[in-house]
Write an enzyme that holds these catalytic residues in place. Structure first.
Site, PDB file in Angstrom:
ATOM      1  N   PHE A   1       0.773  -1.212   0.183  1.00  0.00           N
ATOM      2  CA  PHE A   1       0.259  -0.099  -0.020  1.00  0.00           C
ATOM      3  C   PHE A   1       0.999   1.285   0.065  1.00  0.00           C
ATOM      4  CE2 PHE A   1      -2.264   2.696   3.355  1.00  0.00           C
ATOM      5  CZ  PHE A   1      -2.756   3.528   2.374  1.00  0.00           C
TER       6      PHE A   1
ATOM      7  N   ASP B   1       3.681   4.721  14.651  1.00  0.00           N
ATOM      8  CA  ASP B   1       3.432   5.540  16.043  1.00  0.00           C
ATOM      9  C   ASP B   1       3.094   4.284  17.028  1.00  0.00           C
ATOM     10  OD1 ASP B   1       0.779   4.497  14.954  1.00  0.00           O
ATOM     11  OD2 ASP B   1      -0.149   6.567  15.270  1.00  0.00           O
ATOM     12  N   GLU B   2       2.671   3.062  16.506  1.00  0.00           N
ATOM     13  CA  GLU B   2       2.306   1.895  17.422  1.00  0.00           C
ATOM     14  C   GLU B   2       3.551   1.513  18.332  1.00  0.00           C
ATOM     15  OE1 GLU B   2       0.239  -1.103  15.924  1.00  0.00           O
ATOM     16  OE2 GLU B   2      -1.286  -0.160  14.595  1.00  0.00           O
TER      17      GLU B   2
ATOM     18  N   TYR C   1       2.944  -7.178  16.328  1.00  0.00           N
ATOM     19  CA  TYR C   1       3.408  -6.507  15.217  1.00  0.00           C
ATOM     20  C   TYR C   1       4.181  -5.183  15.846  1.00  0.00           C
ATOM     21  CZ  TYR C   1       3.094  -2.477  12.149  1.00  0.00           C
ATOM     22  OH  TYR C   1       3.192  -1.355  11.393  1.00  0.00           O
TER      23      TYR C   1
ATOM     24  N   ASN D   1      -2.028   6.197  11.357  1.00  0.00           N
ATOM     25  CA  ASN D   1      -2.656   5.314  10.465  1.00  0.00           C
ATOM     26  C   ASN D   1      -2.799   6.119   9.096  1.00  0.00           C
ATOM     27  OD1 ASN D   1      -3.427   4.322  13.168  1.00  0.00           O
ATOM     28  ND2 ASN D   1      -4.609   2.925  11.838  1.00  0.00           N
TER      29      ASN D   1
ATOM     30  N   ASP E   1     -13.621  -7.914  20.734  1.00  0.00           N
ATOM     31  CA  ASP E   1     -12.655  -7.013  20.444  1.00  0.00           C
ATOM     32  C   ASP E   1     -11.269  -7.869  20.109  1.00  0.00           C
ATOM     33  OD1 ASP E   1     -11.482  -4.485  20.783  1.00  0.00           O
ATOM     34  OD2 ASP E   1     -11.793  -4.020  22.925  1.00  0.00           O
TER      35      ASP E   1
ATOM     36  N   TYR F   1       5.974 -16.063 -10.384  1.00  0.00           N
ATOM     37  CA  TYR F   1       7.183 -16.155  -9.537  1.00  0.00           C
ATOM     38  C   TYR F   1       7.225 -17.532  -8.652  1.00  0.00           C
ATOM     39  CZ  TYR F   1       7.425 -11.079 -10.544  1.00  0.00           C
ATOM     40  OH  TYR F   1       7.589 -10.012 -11.330  1.00  0.00           O
TER      41      TYR F   1
HETATM   42  P1  NAD Z   1       1.344  -3.535   3.265  1.00  0.00           P
HETATM   43  O1  NAD Z   1       1.250  -4.764   3.960  1.00  0.00           O
HETATM   44  O2  NAD Z   1       0.544  -3.012   2.582  1.00  0.00           O
HETATM   45  O3  NAD Z   1       2.642  -3.967   2.425  1.00  0.00           O
HETATM   46  C1  NAD Z   1       3.560  -4.534   2.752  1.00  0.00           C
HETATM   47  C2  NAD Z   1       4.523  -5.059   1.704  1.00  0.00           C
HETATM   48  O4  NAD Z   1       5.922  -5.603   1.916  1.00  0.00           O
HETATM   49  C3  NAD Z   1       3.993  -5.980   0.574  1.00  0.00           C
HETATM   50  O5  NAD Z   1       4.045  -5.243  -0.756  1.00  0.00           O
HETATM   51  C4  NAD Z   1       4.423  -7.432   0.806  1.00  0.00           C
HETATM   52  O6  NAD Z   1       4.889  -8.250  -0.113  1.00  0.00           O
HETATM   53  C5  NAD Z   1       6.100  -6.624   1.276  1.00  0.00           C
HETATM   54  N1  NAD Z   1       6.904  -7.636   2.219  1.00  0.00           N
HETATM   55  C6  NAD Z   1       6.450  -8.330   3.119  1.00  0.00           C
HETATM   56  N2  NAD Z   1       7.127  -9.163   3.715  1.00  0.00           N
HETATM   57  C7  NAD Z   1       8.427  -8.973   2.867  1.00  0.00           C
HETATM   58  C8  NAD Z   1       9.810  -9.583   2.890  1.00  0.00           C
HETATM   59  N3  NAD Z   1      10.091 -10.403   3.691  1.00  0.00           N
HETATM   60  N4  NAD Z   1      10.519  -9.098   1.914  1.00  0.00           N
HETATM   61  C9  NAD Z   1      10.166  -8.199   0.990  1.00  0.00           C
HETATM   62  N5  NAD Z   1       8.959  -7.644   0.891  1.00  0.00           N
HETATM   63  C10 NAD Z   1       7.893  -8.017   1.842  1.00  0.00           C
HETATM   64  O7  NAD Z   1       1.910  -2.704   4.397  1.00  0.00           O
HETATM   65  P2  NAD Z   1       1.769  -1.073   4.171  1.00  0.00           P
HETATM   66  O8  NAD Z   1       0.542  -0.559   4.891  1.00  0.00           O
HETATM   67  O9  NAD Z   1       1.976  -0.472   3.024  1.00  0.00           O
HETATM   68  O10 NAD Z   1       3.036  -0.457   5.162  1.00  0.00           O
HETATM   69  C11 NAD Z   1       4.273  -0.269   4.808  1.00  0.00           C
HETATM   70  C12 NAD Z   1       5.154   0.093   5.888  1.00  0.00           C
HETATM   71  O11 NAD Z   1       4.770   1.166   6.562  1.00  0.00           O
HETATM   72  C13 NAD Z   1       5.302  -1.048   6.868  1.00  0.00           C
HETATM   73  O12 NAD Z   1       6.597  -1.241   7.513  1.00  0.00           O
HETATM   74  C14 NAD Z   1       4.272  -0.381   8.099  1.00  0.00           C
HETATM   75  O13 NAD Z   1       5.019  -1.085   9.294  1.00  0.00           O
HETATM   76  C15 NAD Z   1       4.418   0.960   8.034  1.00  0.00           C
HETATM   77  N6  NAD Z   1       3.367   1.947   8.594  1.00  0.00           N
HETATM   78  C16 NAD Z   1       2.108   1.499   8.082  1.00  0.00           C
HETATM   79  C17 NAD Z   1       1.057   2.348   8.409  1.00  0.00           C
HETATM   80  C18 NAD Z   1      -0.340   2.031   7.850  1.00  0.00           C
HETATM   81  O14 NAD Z   1      -1.156   2.576   8.216  1.00  0.00           O
HETATM   82  N7  NAD Z   1      -0.698   1.259   6.857  1.00  0.00           N
HETATM   83  C19 NAD Z   1       1.224   3.286   9.316  1.00  0.00           C
HETATM   84  C20 NAD Z   1       2.690   3.502   9.723  1.00  0.00           C
HETATM   85  C21 NAD Z   1       3.479   2.840   9.217  1.00  0.00           C
HETATM   86  O1  DAU Z   2      -0.971   3.626  13.702  1.00  0.00           O
HETATM   87  C1  DAU Z   2      -0.028   2.810  12.372  1.00  0.00           C
HETATM   88  C2  DAU Z   2      -0.615   1.305  12.222  1.00  0.00           C
HETATM   89  O2  DAU Z   2      -1.997   1.791  11.821  1.00  0.00           O
HETATM   90  C3  DAU Z   2       0.245   0.751  11.132  1.00  0.00           C
HETATM   91  O3  DAU Z   2       1.603   0.790  11.804  1.00  0.00           O
HETATM   92  C4  DAU Z   2      -0.339  -0.488  11.002  1.00  0.00           C
HETATM   93  O4  DAU Z   2       0.380  -1.344  10.058  1.00  0.00           O
HETATM   94  C5  DAU Z   2      -1.798  -0.491  10.284  1.00  0.00           C
HETATM   95  O5  DAU Z   2      -2.237  -1.497   9.992  1.00  0.00           O
HETATM   96  C6  DAU Z   2      -2.670   0.308  11.408  1.00  0.00           C
HETATM   97  O6  DAU Z   2      -2.771  -0.418  12.462  1.00  0.00           O
HETATM   98  P1  DAU Z   2      -4.215  -0.401  13.167  1.00  0.00           P
HETATM   99  O7  DAU Z   2      -4.268  -1.849  13.862  1.00  0.00           O
HETATM  100  O8  DAU Z   2      -4.661   0.867  13.882  1.00  0.00           O
HETATM  101  O9  DAU Z   2      -5.091  -0.516  11.939  1.00  0.00           O
HETATM  102  P2  DAU Z   2      -6.554  -1.122  11.350  1.00  0.00           P
HETATM  103  O10 DAU Z   2      -6.797  -0.808  10.172  1.00  0.00           O
HETATM  104  O11 DAU Z   2      -6.015  -2.991  11.540  1.00  0.00           O
HETATM  105  O12 DAU Z   2      -7.377  -1.093  12.901  1.00  0.00           O
HETATM  106  C7  DAU Z   2      -7.839   0.218  12.938  1.00  0.00           C
HETATM  107  C8  DAU Z   2      -8.790   0.228  13.814  1.00  0.00           C
HETATM  108  O13 DAU Z   2     -10.013  -0.126  13.548  1.00  0.00           O
HETATM  109  C9  DAU Z   2      -8.356  -0.579  15.096  1.00  0.00           C
HETATM  110  O14 DAU Z   2      -8.706   0.086  16.290  1.00  0.00           O
HETATM  111  C10 DAU Z   2      -8.958  -1.925  14.985  1.00  0.00           C
HETATM  112  C11 DAU Z   2     -10.302  -1.339  14.313  1.00  0.00           C
HETATM  113  N1  DAU Z   2     -10.791  -2.365  13.461  1.00  0.00           N
HETATM  114  C12 DAU Z   2     -10.002  -2.829  12.596  1.00  0.00           C
HETATM  115  C13 DAU Z   2     -10.358  -4.047  11.499  1.00  0.00           C
HETATM  116  C14 DAU Z   2      -9.860  -4.599  10.554  1.00  0.00           C
HETATM  117  C15 DAU Z   2     -12.258  -2.701  13.550  1.00  0.00           C
HETATM  118  O15 DAU Z   2     -13.005  -2.139  14.377  1.00  0.00           O
HETATM  119  N2  DAU Z   2     -12.695  -3.709  12.893  1.00  0.00           N
HETATM  120  C16 DAU Z   2     -11.991  -4.505  11.910  1.00  0.00           C
HETATM  121  O16 DAU Z   2     -12.695  -5.154  11.145  1.00  0.00           O
END
Ligand code: NAD
Ligand code: DAU
Length: 351
Positions: A11, A126-127, A153, A182, A281, A342
């Protein structure tokens, strides 16, 4: 400049590649991704023929592959997005999170050191700070907040941050770390709250809200995160020798409870609120995240460009406009393509 972006089929990494390819046509981007269940080459389809882009299939913890890749490509910068990123999955399979997020980061750090990389940027979260109380709106995470992760995580991400800082201080590797709140926006895998709720609401399916829906997150549009990481790459300060390198908090200044977010999505999609179903939860569920991004503002003048209203409207519209991207995921077709192209992938997952 030649930049290795890991996790670029996911993403945020995918959005970052789109952003960088367009903004810096003179730079070369190499996308290294293991294509786990969360990796989707369709996310980078629009840039696949750009002259300054290429893809390598591989795992960040594969030392042999990385040695060959770093030796051949001579990168200037590494930006590590690759990770297992979903908290719920970490609760059922913590070992995979240690393997990718901790060991994988350590192998990348070794390679960066061996090959004299000019900057290693770790994309963190931030987690790592744990959570904040719901009734103390005055409390926000700063870069000095102690690490106190709650889930496997966030513990794996905090461990990776510690290794990155140790490589900065011990070996003088030029490192920076960003910790973001997030994200939401295009190309997010529909296991995370916002794309899951959009997808299910569009199909008139029940929306599973954990607990009472009162947990609070600080939402940031993904392009703002990309811009912030780019800013840190260009202007952020790696440590002087003997120092660990700077950490930067990135946030949206946009706290909302999960229930508020779901109500907004239902309103935009013109779907009834009785689709909401309260379910068991999440274990160890963090109550509230809230970022103080004052350092990004003070040091670089960075602040988010999108407010939630604009970002969420654009996001819903993107999911409406891209039914094939979503359908390929929901049907599992994207995994089939990856397998054909792949061979076996590291982990399979459904939604
Ligand atoms: P995502 O799960 O959408 O994507 C992760 C990508 O990493 C995927 O394309 C996956 O194939 C690849 N990957 C996983 N394991 C791998 C490995 N061993 N070697 C190479 N590639 C691998 O994640 P995202 O939401 O895009 O998050 C990206 C980064 O940002 C992460 O490090 C996450 O901790 C951080 N982050 C995410 C959020 C969020 O809200 N999504 C917020 C803050 C930080
Ligand atoms: O804060 C940054 C983090 O945000 C990133 O590091 C993580 O990679 C990313 O996944 C995200 O973590 P959260 O746990 O906050 O995100 P998630 O979308 O899983 O959940 C957001 C909130 O919504 C959380 O309080 C749990 C709740 N939730 C989530 C899902 C999937 C629900 O209530 N129902 C659901 O089905």
């Amino acid at each position: 400049m030649k930049i290795l972006v890991t996790g670029g089929a996911g993403f945020i990494g995918g959005n970052f590649i789109h952003y960088m390819i367009e903004k810096y046509p003179q730079d070369v981007i190499v996308n290294l991704d293991a294509l786990t269940y969360a990796g989707n080459l369709e996310t980078v389809e629009p840039v696949k023929n750009a002259p300054n882009y290429r893809f390598t299939h591989g795992d960040i913890s594969d030392r042999i592959l990385l040695k060959e890749l770093f030796g051949r490509e001579k990168f200037d910068i590494v930006v590590n997005f690759a990770a297992e990123s979903h908290v719920d999955r970490s609760i059922t399979n913590p070992g995979l999170f240690v393997q990718t997020n901790v060991i994988g980061t350590q192998v990348l750090l070794d390679m960066a050191l061996e090959h004299g990389i000019k900057r290693f940027h770790q994309v963190s979260t931030d987690e790592v700070y744990g959570d904040l109380p719901l009734d103390r709106k005055d409390l926000l995470f700063t870069e000095d907040t102690p690490l106190c992760p709650s889930s496997p995580y966030s513990a794996s991400k905090a461990s990776a941050d510690l290794l990155v800082m140790a490589y900065g201080r011990t070996y003088g590797l030029p490192v920076t770390i960003s910790r973001c709140s997030n994200n939401y926006g295009p190309y997010q895998f529909p296991e995370k709250l916002i794309p899951l709720m959009i997808t299910r609401a569009m199909n008139d399916q029940p929306l599973p809200v954990y607990g009472k829906g009162i947990n609070v997150r600080d939402w940031l549009y993904v392009l703002d995160h990309c811009e912030a990481v780019d800013t840190i790459l260009r202007q952020g300060k790696p440590g002087e020798p003997g120092e660990p390198g700077e950490i930067y908090n990135i946030g949206g200044n946009n706290e909302m409870s999960n229930l508020e977010v779901v109500h907004i999505l239902l309103d935009i999609l013109q779907k009834p609120r009785d689709l909401i179903t309260f379910v068991t939860d999440r274990k160890g569920h963090d109550l509230r995240y809230a970022i103080n991004a004052g350092k990004m503002k003070k040091d670089f003048g960075w602040s988010p460009g999108y407010n939630f209203e604009r970002g969420i409207a654009a996001t819903v519209q993107w999911y409406k406009n891209n039914p094939e991207w979503l359908e390929n995921i929901l049907s599992g077709r994207y995994l089939k393509y990856i397998e054909e192209q792949y061979g076996a992938i590291t982990e399979k997952g459904g939604v």
